[in-house]
Design an enzyme around this catalytic site. Sequence first.
Site, short mmCIF file in Angstrom:
data_model
loop_
_atom_site.label_atom_id
_atom_site.label_comp_id
_atom_site.label_asym_id
_atom_site.label_seq_id
_atom_site.Cartn_x
_atom_site.Cartn_y
_atom_site.Cartn_z
N HIS A 85 -20.91 -26.32 -41.03
CA HIS A 85 -19.63 -26.16 -41.69
C HIS A 85 -19.37 -27.20 -42.95
O HIS A 85 -18.74 -26.87 -43.80
CB HIS A 85 -18.55 -26.22 -40.56
CG HIS A 85 -18.48 -25.29 -39.57
ND1 HIS A 85 -17.67 -25.50 -38.48
CD2 HIS A 85 -19.00 -24.03 -39.32
CE1 HIS A 85 -17.70 -24.16 -37.91
NE2 HIS A 85 -18.67 -23.39 -38.58
N PHE A 142 -21.66 -25.94 -32.23
CA PHE A 142 -22.12 -27.08 -33.06
C PHE A 142 -21.81 -27.20 -34.47
O PHE A 142 -22.49 -27.42 -35.23
CB PHE A 142 -23.79 -26.96 -33.04
CG PHE A 142 -24.31 -26.78 -31.77
CD1 PHE A 142 -24.09 -27.44 -30.55
CD2 PHE A 142 -25.09 -25.53 -31.65
CE1 PHE A 142 -24.61 -27.15 -29.28
CE2 PHE A 142 -25.86 -25.20 -30.28
CZ PHE A 142 -25.33 -25.99 -29.24
N CYS A 143 -20.52 -26.73 -34.59
CA CYS A 143 -19.84 -26.73 -36.13
C CYS A 143 -20.84 -26.01 -36.95
O CYS A 143 -21.01 -26.38 -38.15
CB CYS A 143 -19.63 -28.16 -36.68
SG CYS A 143 -18.36 -29.12 -35.76
N ALA A 144 -21.55 -24.89 -36.61
CA ALA A 144 -22.24 -23.88 -37.25
C ALA A 144 -22.03 -22.42 -36.79
O ALA A 144 -22.68 -22.00 -36.25
CB ALA A 144 -23.69 -24.40 -37.39
#
Length: 428
Positions: free
Chosen positions: A133, A378-380
């Site tokens: 992100h 995982f911020c993705a």
Amino acid sequence: MNTALVSLETLPRTAGPRPWTGPFAPPVRPLDVLGVPGQINLDYAATAPCARAAADAVTELLPWYASVHRGAGELSKRCTLAYERARRSVAGFLGARPGDEVIFTRNTTDALNLLAHALPATTTVVTFASEHHANLLPWPAGAVRLPVPASPGAAVRALDAALRELRRGTDPVRPVLVAVTGAGNVTGERWPVAELARVAHRHGARIAVDAAQLAPHAPVDIATLGVDHVAVSGHKLYAPFGAGALVGRGDWLDAAPPYLAGGGASAYVGPATHQVRWASGPARHEAGTPNLLGAVALGAVCAALGDADRDELHDREQALLARLRAGLAAVPGVEELRVFDAAAPRVGIVSFVVAGRDSAVVAAELATAGIGVRDGLFCAHPLTRRLIAEAAARRGWRNPPATALRASIGLGSTTEHVDRLLAALGRR
């Protein structure tokens, strides 16, 4: 000799792993990490443990803690020297070129937001849908997001085709920035940064690299890779206290208004409203009292890693990674997530799913055994959801988990840590 009385200009500016020698060089510090007995930390990709080098450097400076660039006293002079010495340590660690700037930030996300803030108004940003992100969300509207590539070669070809099309019929000097990761935070797979940089420059574009996951595991040399900007996080590099850095070309940064307006960023403030002349160089985007301890911690780890045998560290990590991946493959119902081929080069990060199990529940069970891993997306989010679906399809699972697990290793990881994780997953 009292280092607090020495001008910063007496410190050499040569880039390299250890950019100066003599009485003003940072001390050679041990390269080990702190930890809690009985706790197995396999969550390095989120936040790496504190290196003893960082802890020692901060502890030594604390009695001297004072203002930076804002005082004439001995304490302030020493802290200013420590802060600027840390800046040069980061520059050397990342192979900065003469003229490159090192701007201290909070982390990689902050660094990439700073770069986004400094982009010329007409800049087009090109990135991939596989980014974290931090390298997806800061960019302005109109950014080009390329599909997730099937291989490193496919990434290079896709970028070449996209830039060729973007340049067709447009102003050839219109600014374009390519923003890519050095190593994925979900899979650990390494991206072909040097090849992507050559393609970008061939089309008159610049390239910025999110090196948050790459820099802790492998050398990152800006000059050798031929990239324009690199962003790193201290908390991934064994250096807590909340510092990161944006390193690279300074022209866009010096032309942009300050990231934060305030003291330190201004060279002159007049009596009239908004009568300001802003500073150039790193000070322009470091307004306010800087994070001295964070910078010193990061600089100390960069110096320690610069003195280390990176090839030996790489070989040791790769042996642990191979053991971890082979062990996971042998556990029934476990499937690894990947973007590229299973043999693609990667750093010490493995994400996986467990058939029929909620990842948060598995992570909680592991925690009761003293094993810490990450669960989630995982911020993705776009990438991880896609990879979970692909993993389920490979195994023929009808109801894949909504999230995944991630085990990540680094300095301080051992075969015992890996084996205990595998044993715990085998007993689930």
